[in-house]
Design an enzyme around this catalytic site. Sequence first.
Site, short mmCIF file in Angstrom:
data_model
loop_
_atom_site.label_atom_id
_atom_site.label_comp_id
_atom_site.label_asym_id
_atom_site.label_seq_id
_atom_site.Cartn_x
_atom_site.Cartn_y
_atom_site.Cartn_z
N MET A 27 0.84 -1.20 0.00
CA MET A 27 0.00 0.00 0.00
C MET A 27 0.87 1.25 0.00
O MET A 27 0.38 2.37 0.24
CB MET A 27 -0.95 0.01 1.19
CG MET A 27 -2.03 -1.06 1.08
SD MET A 27 -3.59 -0.62 1.90
CE MET A 27 -3.05 -0.36 3.58
N TYR A 29 4.14 3.97 0.80
CA TYR A 29 4.89 4.60 1.88
C TYR A 29 5.90 3.58 2.40
O TYR A 29 5.87 3.18 3.57
CB TYR A 29 3.99 5.14 2.98
CG TYR A 29 4.59 6.36 3.65
CD1 TYR A 29 4.62 7.58 2.99
CD2 TYR A 29 5.15 6.27 4.91
CE1 TYR A 29 5.20 8.69 3.58
CE2 TYR A 29 5.73 7.38 5.50
CZ TYR A 29 5.75 8.59 4.83
OH TYR A 29 6.35 9.69 5.42
N GLU A 32 11.85 -0.36 5.11
CA GLU A 32 12.80 -1.45 4.92
C GLU A 32 12.11 -2.81 4.89
O GLU A 32 12.58 -3.74 4.21
CB GLU A 32 13.87 -1.41 6.01
CG GLU A 32 14.93 -2.50 5.91
CD GLU A 32 15.69 -2.50 4.59
OE1 GLU A 32 16.14 -3.59 4.18
OE2 GLU A 32 15.82 -1.43 3.96
N HIS A 34 9.20 -3.54 3.46
CA HIS A 34 8.79 -3.74 2.07
C HIS A 34 10.00 -4.04 1.18
O HIS A 34 9.94 -4.93 0.32
CB HIS A 34 8.11 -2.48 1.52
CG HIS A 34 6.85 -2.08 2.21
ND1 HIS A 34 6.77 -0.93 2.96
CD2 HIS A 34 5.63 -2.66 2.26
CE1 HIS A 34 5.53 -0.81 3.43
NE2 HIS A 34 4.82 -1.84 3.04
N ASP A 147 1.99 -9.15 9.30
CA ASP A 147 0.54 -9.27 9.10
C ASP A 147 0.20 -10.76 8.97
O ASP A 147 -0.17 -11.24 7.90
CB ASP A 147 0.13 -8.49 7.85
CG ASP A 147 0.41 -7.00 8.00
OD1 ASP A 147 -0.19 -6.38 8.89
OD2 ASP A 147 1.24 -6.48 7.24
N GLN A 150 -3.30 -11.86 7.74
CA GLN A 150 -3.43 -11.52 6.32
C GLN A 150 -2.71 -12.57 5.47
O GLN A 150 -3.22 -13.00 4.42
CB GLN A 150 -2.85 -10.14 6.04
CG GLN A 150 -2.78 -9.79 4.56
CD GLN A 150 -2.22 -8.41 4.32
OE1 GLN A 150 -2.94 -7.42 4.38
NE2 GLN A 150 -0.93 -8.32 4.05
N ARG A 184 2.34 2.86 9.28
CA ARG A 184 1.59 3.62 10.29
C ARG A 184 2.48 4.15 11.41
O ARG A 184 2.03 4.99 12.19
CB ARG A 184 0.45 2.77 10.85
CG ARG A 184 -0.71 2.58 9.88
CD ARG A 184 -1.86 1.84 10.51
NE ARG A 184 -3.06 1.86 9.68
CZ ARG A 184 -3.39 0.94 8.79
NH1 ARG A 184 -2.59 -0.11 8.63
NH2 ARG A 184 -4.50 1.04 8.08
#
Length: 277
Positions: A27, A29, A32, A34, A147, A150, A184
């Site tokens: 998503m 923004y 590290e 990601h 996550d 998920q 976040r």
Amino acid sequence: MIVASTVAAARRWRAEGAGAVGLVPTMGYLHEGHLSLVRRARAESARVAASVFVNPTQFAPTEDLARYPRDLDRDRALLEAAGCDLLFAPSAEEMYPAGFGTAIDVGAVARPLEGERRPGHFQGVATVVMKLLQVVQPLRAYFGEKDAQQLAVVRRLVRDLDVPVEVVGCPTVREADGLAMSSRNSYLGAEERRAATVLHRALQAARARWAAGERDAERLRAVLREEIAGEPRARLDYAAVADPLTFQDLARVEGEALLLLAVFVGRTRLIDNMRLA
């Protein structure tokens, strides 16, 4: 690196090149965590695609869709430096055109914990992930273990619908003080950022109790709750000791289990987990 904003352009990129594709859905923004997924994909794939799409269908009306951090130019530079070949960055109108009406419900694994507290969240996740897999048609898709539920939802989706993709779970990347990296985290003020380390401390404390021989799940949950209660800026949403396949709370830890936390630090809701194995 090619930047595609439409499904048609992303499909052209897929069709015109040869070799296995690794996909990293995000998503945006980026941090590290990601980028570690992108590097893993780069090491294992002939071509690497990443998506940046703040998916509106996985946010409830009371959640932070409007304020979710966005910086596509920064994301593009980071992905290119990490060796990404395609950035797929569609609009909401591109992903959900007028008349769109399909949603995917993956069943029981999506019901407890995050599913209970965020109704419709995993339906939105499953639907957008299925669309991304259909567009990019990767051999492998990479997701972070932070996550955890998920990840289980995506694995169930792929298994149940016979999608020819390997779902690769990658370890949580943490700051030096243990805080799990998350987009976040950018919401946190200085004092909240300090307080947010309580999630990792709580998980470590419960894991230490398990390593010392405790197998009663309620006592392990009590350790999690007590640690969070000791931080005045933190407010517990849930503390779970759950089966890693079903995400149902356990009475006793007899095999593998997950410690899971959701905690509000100020207005920011953070999640984290740790495996007992």
